[in-house]
Design a protein around this motif. Structure first.
Motif, PDB file in Angstrom:
ATOM      1  N   ILE A   9       0.847  -1.194   0.000  1.00  0.00           N
ATOM      2  CA  ILE A   9       0.000   0.000   0.000  1.00  0.00           C
ATOM      3  C   ILE A   9       0.884   1.246   0.000  1.00  0.00           C
ATOM      4  N   GLY A  10       0.375   2.311  -0.599  1.00  0.00           N
ATOM      5  CA  GLY A  10       1.083   3.590  -0.586  1.00  0.00           C
ATOM      6  C   GLY A  10       0.088   4.718  -0.658  1.00  0.00           C
ATOM      7  N   MET A  11       0.404   5.827  -0.014  1.00  0.00           N
ATOM      8  CA  MET A  11      -0.551   6.936  -0.018  1.00  0.00           C
ATOM      9  C   MET A  11       0.174   8.226   0.321  1.00  0.00           C
ATOM     10  N   THR A  12      -0.116   9.275  -0.437  1.00  0.00           N
ATOM     11  CA  THR A  12       0.403  10.597  -0.097  1.00  0.00           C
ATOM     12  C   THR A  12      -0.514  11.222   0.944  1.00  0.00           C
ATOM     13  N   PRO A  13      -0.065  12.245   1.635  1.00  0.00           N
ATOM     14  CA  PRO A  13      -1.025  13.011   2.449  1.00  0.00           C
ATOM     15  C   PRO A  13      -2.114  13.582   1.555  1.00  0.00           C
ATOM     16  N   PHE A  14      -3.330  13.682   2.087  1.00  0.00           N
ATOM     17  CA  PHE A  14      -4.418  14.364   1.389  1.00  0.00           C
ATOM     18  C   PHE A  14      -4.490  15.786   1.942  1.00  0.00           C
ATOM     19  N   MET A  25       2.084  13.280  -7.576  1.00  0.00           N
ATOM     20  CA  MET A  25       1.451  12.558  -6.461  1.00  0.00           C
ATOM     21  C   MET A  25       1.237  11.096  -6.814  1.00  0.00           C
ATOM     22  N   GLY A  26       0.800  10.830  -8.056  1.00  0.00           N
ATOM     23  CA  GLY A  26       0.553   9.455  -8.476  1.00  0.00           C
ATOM     24  C   GLY A  26       1.819   8.617  -8.433  1.00  0.00           C
ATOM     25  N   ALA A  27       2.918   9.165  -8.964  1.00  0.00           N
ATOM     26  CA  ALA A  27       4.187   8.429  -8.981  1.00  0.00           C
ATOM     27  C   ALA A  27       4.670   8.141  -7.559  1.00  0.00           C
ATOM     28  N   GLU A  28       4.430   9.100  -6.646  1.00  0.00           N
ATOM     29  CA  GLU A  28       4.833   8.916  -5.252  1.00  0.00           C
ATOM     30  C   GLU A  28       4.090   7.750  -4.604  1.00  0.00           C
ATOM     31  N   ALA A  29       2.763   7.725  -4.793  1.00  0.00           N
ATOM     32  CA  ALA A  29       1.964   6.648  -4.190  1.00  0.00           C
ATOM     33  C   ALA A  29       2.347   5.299  -4.777  1.00  0.00           C
ATOM     34  N   VAL A  30       2.606   5.267  -6.082  1.00  0.00           N
ATOM     35  CA  VAL A  30       2.999   4.012  -6.738  1.00  0.00           C
ATOM     36  C   VAL A  30       4.344   3.522  -6.177  1.00  0.00           C
ATOM     37  N   ALA A  31       5.299   4.434  -6.052  1.00  0.00           N
ATOM     38  CA  ALA A  31       6.613   4.034  -5.533  1.00  0.00           C
ATOM     39  C   ALA A  31       6.483   3.485  -4.111  1.00  0.00           C
ATOM     40  N   ASP A  32       5.650   4.140  -3.291  1.00  0.00           N
ATOM     41  CA  ASP A  32       5.439   3.677  -1.909  1.00  0.00           C
ATOM     42  C   ASP A  32       4.817   2.279  -1.889  1.00  0.00           C
ATOM     43  N   ALA A  33       3.824   2.052  -2.746  1.00  0.00           N
ATOM     44  CA  ALA A  33       3.138   0.754  -2.750  1.00  0.00           C
ATOM     45  C   ALA A  33       4.079  -0.354  -3.227  1.00  0.00           C
ATOM     46  N   LEU A  34       4.884  -0.055  -4.255  1.00  0.00           N
ATOM     47  CA  LEU A  34       5.832  -1.056  -4.748  1.00  0.00           C
ATOM     48  C   LEU A  34       6.875  -1.384  -3.686  1.00  0.00           C
ATOM     49  N   ALA A  35       7.402  -0.359  -3.019  1.00  0.00           N
ATOM     50  CA  ALA A  35       8.397  -0.598  -1.971  1.00  0.00           C
ATOM     51  C   ALA A  35       7.801  -1.432  -0.851  1.00  0.00           C
ATOM     52  N   VAL A 104      -3.159  -0.752  -8.553  1.00  0.00           N
ATOM     53  CA  VAL A 104      -4.344   0.101  -8.527  1.00  0.00           C
ATOM     54  C   VAL A 104      -3.914   1.471  -8.037  1.00  0.00           C
ATOM     55  N   LEU A 105      -4.272   2.498  -8.782  1.00  0.00           N
ATOM     56  CA  LEU A 105      -3.912   3.863  -8.415  1.00  0.00           C
ATOM     57  C   LEU A 105      -5.169   4.719  -8.395  1.00  0.00           C
ATOM     58  N   GLY A 106      -5.278   5.563  -7.396  1.00  0.00           N
ATOM     59  CA  GLY A 106      -6.292   6.616  -7.393  1.00  0.00           C
ATOM     60  C   GLY A 106      -5.564   7.925  -7.201  1.00  0.00           C
ATOM     61  N   VAL A 107      -5.826   8.895  -8.063  1.00  0.00           N
ATOM     62  CA  VAL A 107      -5.081  10.157  -7.975  1.00  0.00           C
ATOM     63  C   VAL A 107      -6.005  11.299  -8.375  1.00  0.00           C
ATOM     64  N   VAL A 209      -2.394   0.609  -4.367  1.00  0.00           N
ATOM     65  CA  VAL A 209      -2.212  -0.717  -3.780  1.00  0.00           C
ATOM     66  C   VAL A 209      -1.740  -1.674  -4.869  1.00  0.00           C
ATOM     67  N   VAL A 210      -0.985  -2.677  -4.454  1.00  0.00           N
ATOM     68  CA  VAL A 210      -0.554  -3.745  -5.350  1.00  0.00           C
ATOM     69  C   VAL A 210      -1.267  -5.017  -4.937  1.00  0.00           C
ATOM     70  N   LEU A 211      -1.902  -5.665  -5.906  1.00  0.00           N
ATOM     71  CA  LEU A 211      -2.588  -6.935  -5.653  1.00  0.00           C
ATOM     72  C   LEU A 211      -1.777  -8.079  -6.259  1.00  0.00           C
ATOM     73  N   LEU A 212      -1.704  -9.175  -5.497  1.00  0.00           N
ATOM     74  CA  LEU A 212      -0.991 -10.376  -5.944  1.00  0.00           C
ATOM     75  C   LEU A 212      -1.811 -11.606  -5.556  1.00  0.00           C
ATOM     76  N   PRO A 213      -1.600 -12.717  -6.240  1.00  0.00           N
ATOM     77  CA  PRO A 213      -2.143 -13.979  -5.696  1.00  0.00           C
ATOM     78  C   PRO A 213      -1.605 -14.165  -4.271  1.00  0.00           C
ATOM     79  N   ALA A 214      -2.473 -14.602  -3.365  1.00  0.00           N
ATOM     80  CA  ALA A 214      -2.078 -14.697  -1.961  1.00  0.00           C
ATOM     81  C   ALA A 214      -0.864 -15.601  -1.788  1.00  0.00           C
ATOM     82  N   ASP A 215      -0.736 -16.605  -2.634  1.00  0.00           N
ATOM     83  CA  ASP A 215       0.401 -17.530  -2.523  1.00  0.00           C
ATOM     84  C   ASP A 215       1.732 -16.835  -2.802  1.00  0.00           C
TER      85      ASP A 215
END
Lengths: 381, 71
Positions: A9-14, A25-35, A104-107, A209-215
């Motif tokens: 998960i990643g999120m900038t301040p609102f 802002m979008g790139a920031e949230a994506v980088a946070d979620a990937l990390a 998944v990104l919301g911006v 957020v990043v979604l993956l198969p639970a396995d």
């Protein structure tokens, strides 16, 4: 079907950030979620993005600041439910095996997009020509709800008090000062009975957020159990304004999709764009008896420590409404709750519900409603 | 003046209005025989109140809800 987990998960301040563009802002949230997921940009197989006001291609503009390129990208606009609908589509793509790793990104940059502080309608339908704006639509619900249930108007204010209290501890929220019932009721009237502090403000921000198969995810990663989506129903002679048919329909579909009973929901983030929206959502989702949510709120049952904590993050009322990002922000906040990382913790919460409903066509009860059900893995073992 | 009798189902007085509408102004969903109509109200309104729907060419719906008892 494949069990799906929220791997990161990643999120900038609102807040009000007129100088922060959506791509930044979008790139920031994506980088946070990937990390957070421990993944690199090359691991992402497809992208879904919710955005309303950016003028198109918000995902590609955000991804330009990352190394993600070439993958299928879908931009989705469904008013306030854009981010949540993007989440639902991504979930089903992973669940059915169509993609492995979904981003998944919301911006949104909302504060500079409107002159007023409130989301306005820009339509040519008859209710809009009569002057019925979005606060007015919710005020109609509120007037009927208060009359039909002989409800205390202070309960509406209590929703605002509770959700502003949630924002005090949340560094991602736009408004972090507590308010009192008297202050809420004394703030200037917007559309009676709703006052200014009962209406959410716009915000700028991004969540991912990043979604993956639970396995393929950490064993303790939050699971996505199911989603439900509905479009709106016409407000005709038989329509009951104390109830949201679009929300109820999305909720029914989500519980059927997840295969769980609604009584198992421990916490919820629901669409509190206006205070009355929270009360009607909780009831329409079947989390409370019809006509009971106002009293539950006054009794503290929807506060942290109550029987059904609602909008512990502060909700839209304190976080601010970054329109296309709000649905993804709800998922981020609920994930933090289930992982025990929330600033307003709800110990032991196992099942969480996220609800958004987008409005804007005044002839109907909404544009889209999305309900998602999340779980701590221990709750579904 | 004649009008169709109706009952206010829901109502709001809007203080922060849309452009072109002088605030405050009141709107109501009015239940009339066989239907529900959204109409501007001349004055304020309360849920459950009896009103009359009368023709008004200046209204976007062609109707206005009035408290005047003349129907």
């Amino acid at each position: 079907m494949i069990d799906v987990a929220i791997a990161g998960i990643g999120m900038t301040p609102f807040g009000r950030f007129p100088d922060r563009r959506i791509d930044v802002m979008g790139a920031e949230a994506v980088a946070d979620a990937l990390a957070d997921a421990g993944l690199t940009t090359g691991d992402i197989d497809a992208v879904w993005c919710g955005n309303v006001l950016g003028g198109g291609a918000a995902a590609q503009r955000s991804l330009a600041g990352t190394d993600i390129e070439g993958v299928p990208v879908q931009n989705l606009e469904n008013a306030c439910a854009s981010g949540s609908h993007a989440f639902a589509e991504a979930f089903h793509a992973v669940r059915t095996g169509r993609v492995r790793a979904a981003l998944v990104l919301g911006v949104e940059s909302a504060t500079t997009a409107f002159d007023g502080g409130l989301i306005t309608l820009d339509r040519d339908d008859e209710p809009t020509r009569l002057g019925l704006n979005l606060p007015g639509i919710y005020a109609m619900n509120a007037s009927r709800y208060l009359a039909e249930y002989d409800a205390d108007p202070r309960a509406l204010a209590a929703v605002s008090v509770k959700n502003h209290a949630g924002g005090v501890n949340n560094p991602r929220a736009r408004f972090r000062e507590p308010v009192t019932i008297d202050e809420v009721l004394a703030s200037r009237p917007v559309a009676e009975p709703l006052t200014l502090l009962q209406c959410c403000a716009n915000a700028d921000g991004a969540a991912a957020v990043v979604l993956l198969p639970a396995d393929d995810a950490r064993p303790d990663a939050v699971r996505v159990l199911g989603t439900g989506v509905s479009s709106g129903f016409r407000i005709d002679a038989g329509y009951d304004l104390t109830h949201s048919r679009i929300t109820a329909t999305a909720g029914d579909r989500a519980f059927a999709d997840a295969g769980i009973d609604r009584a198992r929901v421990d916490i919820a983030e629901v669409h509190d764009a206006f205070t009355i929206g929270e009360l009607i959502a909780v009831e329409s989702l079947g989390l409370a008896e019809r006509g009971s949510a106002w009293r539950m709120t006054l009794d503290g049952e929807t506060s942290p420590g109550g029987t059904l904590p609602v909008n512990t993050s502060g909700g839209l009322l304190s976080r601010g409404h970054a329109v296309g990002a709000s649905g993804v922000a709800q998922v981020v906040e609920l994930s933090r709750q289930l992982l025990g990382e929330s600033e307003n913790p709800t110990p032991g919460a196992g099942i969480a519900l996220a609800h958004t409903v987008g409005g804007g066509v005044a002839t109907h009860d909404g544009i889209a409603a999305v309900v998602s059900l999340l779980a701590h893995p221990d709750a579904v073992r | 003046m004649t009008g169709r009798p109706g009952v206010v189902y829901a109502t709001t007085t809007i203080h922060v209005g849309l452009p072109g509408h002088e605030a405050p102004y009141t709107l109501a969903y009015v239940d009339v025989d066989g239907g529900r109509v959204l109409a501007p109200v001349d004055g304020r309104a309360t849920v459950g109140e009896r009103v009359a729907l009368v023709d008004d060419p200046t209204s976007a719906s062609g109707l206005v809800a009035t408290h005047r008892r003349s129907a």
